[in-house]
Motif scaffolding. Structure first.
Motif, PDB file in Angstrom:
ATOM      1  N   ARG A   4       0.834  -1.209   0.000  1.00 34.04           N
ATOM      2  CA  ARG A   4       0.000   0.000   0.000  1.00 34.04           C
ATOM      3  C   ARG A   4       0.868   1.259   0.000  1.00 34.04           C
ATOM      4  O   ARG A   4       0.562   2.241  -0.677  1.00 34.04           O
ATOM      5  N   LYS A   5       1.956   1.233   0.758  1.00 29.28           N
ATOM      6  CA  LYS A   5       2.862   2.375   0.779  1.00 29.28           C
ATOM      7  C   LYS A   5       3.531   2.572  -0.578  1.00 29.28           C
ATOM      8  O   LYS A   5       3.737   3.702  -1.029  1.00 29.28           O
ATOM      9  N   GLY A   9      -5.553 -14.331   0.063  1.00 31.08           N
ATOM     10  CA  GLY A   9      -5.702 -12.928   0.413  1.00 31.08           C
ATOM     11  C   GLY A   9      -5.580 -12.033  -0.801  1.00 31.08           C
ATOM     12  O   GLY A   9      -5.317 -12.495  -1.927  1.00 31.08           O
ATOM     13  N   ASP A  10      -5.775 -10.772  -0.597  1.00 27.12           N
ATOM     14  CA  ASP A  10      -5.667  -9.817  -1.696  1.00 27.12           C
ATOM     15  C   ASP A  10      -4.243  -9.787  -2.233  1.00 27.12           C
ATOM     16  O   ASP A  10      -3.269  -9.955  -1.494  1.00 27.12           O
ATOM     17  N   GLN A  30      -3.609  -5.319  -5.624  1.00 28.11           N
ATOM     18  CA  GLN A  30      -4.832  -4.789  -5.017  1.00 28.11           C
ATOM     19  C   GLN A  30      -4.491  -3.841  -3.872  1.00 28.11           C
ATOM     20  O   GLN A  30      -5.113  -2.793  -3.714  1.00 28.11           O
ATOM     21  N   TRP A  31      -3.479  -4.202  -3.079  1.00 28.49           N
ATOM     22  CA  TRP A  31      -3.028  -3.317  -2.004  1.00 28.49           C
ATOM     23  C   TRP A  31      -2.401  -2.053  -2.572  1.00 28.49           C
ATOM     24  O   TRP A  31      -2.641  -0.944  -2.068  1.00 28.49           O
ATOM     25  N   MET A  32      -1.611  -2.199  -3.628  1.00 27.08           N
ATOM     26  CA  MET A  32      -1.005  -1.015  -4.242  1.00 27.08           C
ATOM     27  C   MET A  32      -2.067  -0.088  -4.801  1.00 27.08           C
ATOM     28  O   MET A  32      -1.954   1.147  -4.698  1.00 27.08           O
ATOM     29  N   ALA A  33      -3.114  -0.656  -5.378  1.00 29.38           N
ATOM     30  CA  ALA A  33      -4.205   0.157  -5.918  1.00 29.38           C
ATOM     31  C   ALA A  33      -4.878   0.968  -4.815  1.00 29.38           C
ATOM     32  O   ALA A  33      -5.228   2.134  -5.016  1.00 29.38           O
TER      33      ALA A  33
END
Length: 226
Positions: A92-93, A128-129, A133-136
């Motif tokens: 995500r970061k 899991g995702d 998907q986390w980066m998005a």
């Protein structure tokens, strides 16, 4: 109240993580490490169709891809660690850092982030995702653009990283993707790395065929072309 920092802190307490770059405990990815990796000027945008600088004479910005860094050294190692190590918070970061590639006109509304979907696989347990998907989500929070997961692989295919050579990568069928319903009018297409650019090209072609008017591709890193 913004609960995201609270949830992140609780996650560190229950399942301590370490920075994949420097190893610092209780940090999924140090801001200093992320800044060090992404601080150099990003590589120049290029065209997915012809490989030339974008905007190009033949295709304009229709198939433009922008990347934050080159796929080598710590940038490459970080991506591989996040991709295969399952650190959603670090991904995500990294996604938020990609906000540097998004112009002001693309933050004004009407744009949608569409990540490349994970490859289908046989599995008895839900996974899991994906890191994309986390980066998005990280990119979405950074630039205020919504996410829509409207792409899927038409059929099971050997991932690009397992293809034996560049020629095999470029031989990906043009109809490799399908879009669920009409595509968003303006798309920020998201992938982790562009090697030959074929995955992004096929996804962009699918989105244009489904009604998109403008597709700009973004990725964490790009392989240096020789």
């Amino acid at each position: 109240m913004n609960w995201a920092p609270v949830v992140e802190l609780l996650g560190h307490l229950l399942m301590p993580e370490s920075c994949p770059v420097c190893g610092k405990l209780a940090s999924p990815l140090c801001p200093e490490c992320l800044e060090k990796i992404s601080a150099p000027a990003p590589p120049l945008p290029h065209c997915l169709r012809c490989g030339g600088a974008s905007p190009c004479e033949r295709h304009g910005r229709r198939y433009e891809v922008r990347s934050l860094t080159l796929h080598k050294g710590e940038a490459r190692e970080l991506l591989l660690t996040v991709k295969y190590g399952g650190s959603g918070l670090a991904a995500r970061k990294m996604g938020a850092a990609l906000g540097r590639l998004v112009g002001e006109n693309e933050r004004q509304g009407g744009w949608t982030i569409v990540p490349i979907p994970p490859h289908p696989r046989a599995c008895f347990f839900p996974r899991g995702d994906s890191h994309l998907q986390w980066m998005a989500r990280g990119l979405s929070r950074a630039v205020g653009v919504p996410v829509r997961e409207c792409l899927r692989w038409k059929e099971k295919r050997t991932p690009q990283k397992r293809q034996p050579d560049s020629q095999s990568r470029r031989a990906m069928p043009e109809d490799s993707f399908v879009c669920a319903g009409a595509a968003p009018e303006r798309v920020l297409l998201l992938d982790d790395v562009s090697t030959t650019g074929t995955t992004l090209l096929r996804a962009a072609q699918c989105l244009y065929g489904a009604g998109a008017q403008q597709v700009t591709s973004l990725c964490w890193s790009v392989a240096r072309r020789t």
